[in-house]
Design a protein around this motif. Structure first.
Motif, PDB file in Angstrom:
ATOM      1  N   PRO A 317       0.809  -1.220   0.000  1.00 54.67           N
ATOM      2  CA  PRO A 317       0.000   0.000   0.000  1.00 54.67           C
ATOM      3  C   PRO A 317       0.841   1.268   0.000  1.00 54.67           C
ATOM      4  CG  PRO A 317       0.067  -0.929   2.197  1.00 54.67           C
ATOM      5  CD  PRO A 317       0.721  -1.931   1.292  1.00 54.67           C
ATOM      6  N   SER A 318       0.337   2.265  -0.699  1.00 56.64           N
ATOM      7  CA  SER A 318       0.927   3.600  -0.647  1.00 56.64           C
ATOM      8  C   SER A 318       0.247   4.466   0.396  1.00 56.64           C
ATOM      9  CB  SER A 318       0.797   4.290  -2.009  1.00 56.64           C
ATOM     10  OG  SER A 318       1.469   3.573  -3.015  1.00 56.64           O
ATOM     11  N   SER A 334       5.618   2.307  -1.185  1.00 54.94           N
ATOM     12  CA  SER A 334       4.611   3.139  -1.864  1.00 54.94           C
ATOM     13  C   SER A 334       4.738   3.062  -3.385  1.00 54.94           C
ATOM     14  CB  SER A 334       4.716   4.590  -1.405  1.00 54.94           C
ATOM     15  OG  SER A 334       4.547   4.710  -0.022  1.00 54.94           O
ATOM     16  N   TYR A 336       2.824   2.409  -6.025  1.00 54.12           N
ATOM     17  CA  TYR A 336       1.871   3.021  -6.947  1.00 54.12           C
ATOM     18  C   TYR A 336       1.992   4.535  -6.931  1.00 54.12           C
ATOM     19  CZ  TYR A 336      -2.546   4.112  -9.278  1.00 54.12           C
ATOM     20  OH  TYR A 336      -3.499   4.593 -10.141  1.00 54.12           O
ATOM     21  N   GLU A 337       2.108   5.119  -5.756  1.00 50.67           N
ATOM     22  CA  GLU A 337       2.169   6.579  -5.663  1.00 50.67           C
ATOM     23  C   GLU A 337       3.534   7.139  -6.053  1.00 50.67           C
ATOM     24  OE1 GLU A 337      -0.068   8.823  -5.418  1.00 50.67           O
ATOM     25  OE2 GLU A 337      -1.703   7.374  -5.188  1.00 50.67           O
ATOM     26  N   VAL A 363      -6.973  -1.000 -10.784  1.00 47.99           N
ATOM     27  CA  VAL A 363      -7.119  -0.081  -9.664  1.00 47.99           C
ATOM     28  C   VAL A 363      -8.529   0.488  -9.662  1.00 47.99           C
ATOM     29  CG1 VAL A 363      -6.151   1.787 -11.088  1.00 47.99           C
ATOM     30  CG2 VAL A 363      -6.185   2.031  -8.590  1.00 47.99           C
ATOM     31  N   ASP A 390      -5.712   0.925  -2.621  1.00 48.41           N
ATOM     32  CA  ASP A 390      -4.284   1.076  -2.329  1.00 48.41           C
ATOM     33  C   ASP A 390      -4.046   1.219  -0.831  1.00 48.41           C
ATOM     34  OD1 ASP A 390      -1.605   1.243  -2.923  1.00 48.41           O
ATOM     35  OD2 ASP A 390      -1.627   3.360  -3.456  1.00 48.41           O
ATOM     36  N   GLY A 422      -5.247  -4.015  -2.281  1.00 48.28           N
ATOM     37  CA  GLY A 422      -4.072  -3.882  -3.123  1.00 48.28           C
ATOM     38  C   GLY A 422      -4.323  -3.689  -4.602  1.00 48.28           C
ATOM     39  N   ILE A 423      -3.563  -2.787  -5.188  1.00 49.49           N
ATOM     40  CA  ILE A 423      -3.576  -2.571  -6.628  1.00 49.49           C
ATOM     41  C   ILE A 423      -2.798  -3.704  -7.297  1.00 49.49           C
ATOM     42  CG2 ILE A 423      -2.729  -1.011  -8.426  1.00 49.49           C
ATOM     43  CD1 ILE A 423      -3.333   1.282  -6.468  1.00 49.49           C
TER      44      ILE A 423
END
Length: 562
Positions: A317-318, A334, A336-337, A363, A390, A422-423
């Motif tokens: 996770p972000s 992080s 994804y971010e 997502v 996320d 989760g993505i």
């Protein structure tokens, strides 16, 4: 059949059950290579066999020990699912043991690859190629490809375990481990020898899995690039020299793909960026493990396919349960971010037909872009629209009479996932049923030119030239934005060690290398991310020699600290 390969199953049995180091076999006949091989087709079939093993090797457990031990991916426990006896948590929290199966399979697979390639090499060396309408040049190429493949397995094994038993033939048994430096030297010698004899890729020539000069040069660059982690002696200058020559075309005609998806799409064998790949095609199942491990049970609805999945792995996770960013607390993680919002890859994956697609993630709301059908939950959110989040937390347990009264009370850790946690990464594109013949058509790109650019960038950075390092990274980054307009390019001012690691993580997300990059930067055991606390134990930079291997060969010494 031939004297050695007909009984290769005995080598497999030894590799599987006797610790991968006793490679002695029982001979069942008197047939030798000179009498077994009857045609060019026999030779090519033998040559391809160890490459088939390599295709398996770059997936599965080898990928898992690289990614699930690092800061990008996790397999959280989702209600009653995926605790797996604590296995996933052991890797995430760096508590693995000498009994853990991913490590054993990685050790076994490494030395099995060496045995297969070495077996074929020994046979082909004995043949007179002119009897098969082949040339000495063909023979040199085949032997050099096998030497390069042996080096590839040893290079990965050195990365995972340190020094390995080094075999030059298959007659020895209970071979002890060579030192780190001896293993390094063996890899180096194999690659240097191969560079003289491998063919060169020509401009416009598709990548079909043949090992060429560019691949051997890239592997040698990898060896030098990580030499400090492997042997304690940095060799960044040597790595940089090789990278400059590869980029300049000294080892073949390669160039960066103009499109971010080019090295991964259904036609990536035509990408000028791919230096070496594992060929794939429909029904060969090259990416079935990837699909099964990452996607929700009903992601088939989103993709419009007939494939089931296990809903296991996802991006770490972000965001915290309250949606605040972990980036404000940790430098790593992080994933994804870390992508800029303008990055074309950060969009939701949408298959557009005809082999075309956009985005790289599942997502948010899982409504199929193909059919408009909704992907529904089967567990905590049964019959509700799945919204991939996320964040990690048991959000379904918030409310009157439930476990938590508000989001602020939710813990976020490996044990607290849900079915929509989760993505999910879509690095290998998934076509809809209308284009089913494209399924698994994307080859597995093992080495691509972008890695050479990034290795050279890091070498230059370490030499104090941050400006050229940033320029190299930006040459790759620019294709990820509309019209090449990057809103946050790397600069000499912002390119510190964490930005460098972020750039590696963004470009090579999910490509099975994150642990190696963290180890090289001395971050793997010293940094925190999400719910992972640093162990501070340097010995964890290497995995233990599996107990099954030691049980089969009492000449193997365990890595220190285990």
């Amino acid at each position: 059949m031939k004297r050695r390969s007909i009984i290769l199953i005995s080598a497999f049995v030894t590799l599987f059950f006797v610790g991968c180091t006793d490679l002695d076999e029982v001979w069942y006949d008197k047939v030798v290579p000179e009498t077994f091989y009857k045609s060019k087709e026999n030779i090519m079939s033998a040559l391809y066999r160890p490459f088939t093993h390599a295709r398996w090797y770059v997936t599965g457990d080898r990928w898992k020990v690289q990614e699930y031990t690092a800061d990008h991916f996790a397999i959280t426990t989702k209600g009653p699912h995926w605790y797996n006896g604590g296995e996933n948590e052991r890797y995430h929290y760096h508590r693995w043991t000498v009994e853990d199966n991913w490590i054993w399979q990685t050790w076994r697979g490494t030395l099995m690859g060496v045995a297969l390639a070495l077996d074929t090499k020994q046979d082909l060396e004995k043949l007179d190629y002119t009897k098969f309408t082949l040339t000495q040049e063909d023979k040199d190429s085949h032997i050099s490809q096998l030497n390069t493949l042996i080096a590839f397995f040893y290079l990965n094994g050195l990365d995972y375990f340190g020094g390995l038993p080094v075999f030059t033939d298959l007659e020895a048994e209970n071979v002890p481990r060579s030192t780190d430096q001896e293993t390094f030297n063996h890899i180096e010698s194999l690659l240097l020898d191969a560079l003289d004899k491998l063919p060169v890729k020509k401009a416009g020539e598709p990548e079909e899995g043949v090992l060429k000069k560019g691949a051997a040069a890239a592997m040698l660059a990898r060896l030098y690039f990580n030499a400090e982690a492997y042997t304690g002696s940095p060799m960044y200058e040597e790595a940089a020299a090789l990278c400059r020559d590869i980029i300049a075309g000294e080892y073949g005609e390669y160039s960066l793909d103009p499109d971010w998806f080019g090295p991964f799409d259904f036609y990536n064998n035509e990408s000028p960026e791919v230096i070496w790949s594992m060929p794939s095609e429909f029904n060969k199942l090259q990416y079935d493990w990837y699909y099964a491990d990452f996607y929700h049970y009903n992601s088939r609805v989103y993709f419009d396919v007939d494939l089931g999945a296990n809903n296991g792995g996802h991006l770490q996770p972000s965001r915290k349960p309250d949606s605040s960013l972990y980036m404000n607390e940790f430098e790593l993680g992080s994933p994804y971010e870390k992508f800029n919002d303008a990055d074309l890859r950060k969009q939701a994956y949408k298959y557009q037909g005809g082999g075309r697609y956009e985005g790289m993630f599942l997502v948010g709301k899982q409504i199929s872009p193909v059919t408009g059908e909704r992907s529904l939950g089967t567990q905590e959110y049964k019959d509700q629209l799945i919204v991939l989040d996320d964040r990690v937390g048991r959000f379904s347990e918030i409310g009157p009479g439930k476990t938590y009264s508000s989001v602020s009370e939710l813990p976020s850790k490996m044990s607290e996932g849900e079915e929509n946690t989760g993505i999910r990464l879509v690095k290998a594109p998934v076509p809809s049923m209308n284009d089913n013949t494209l399924r698994w058509g994307a080859d597995h790109a093992v080495i691509r030119l972008a890695e050479i650019y990034y290795m050279l960038a890091e070498c230059n950075w370490r030499a104090g030239d941050r400006e050229s390092a940033a320029e190299l990274i930006n040459q790759v980054r620019s294709r990820n934005f509309a019209d090449g307009a990057d809103p946050d390019p790397a600069t000499a001012a912002n390119l510190d060690e964490y930005r460098m690691l972020d750039e590696w993580g963004i470009e090579f997300l999910g490509e099975g290398r994150r642990r190696t990059d963290l180890v090289r930067w001395n971050k793997f055991t010293t940094e925190a991310w999400w719910d992972h606390e640093p162990s501070g134990s340097e010995h964890l930079n290497r995995f233990p020699i599996p107990q099954e291997a030691i049980s089969g060969n009492n000449n193997l010494e365990q890595n220190s600290g285990y």
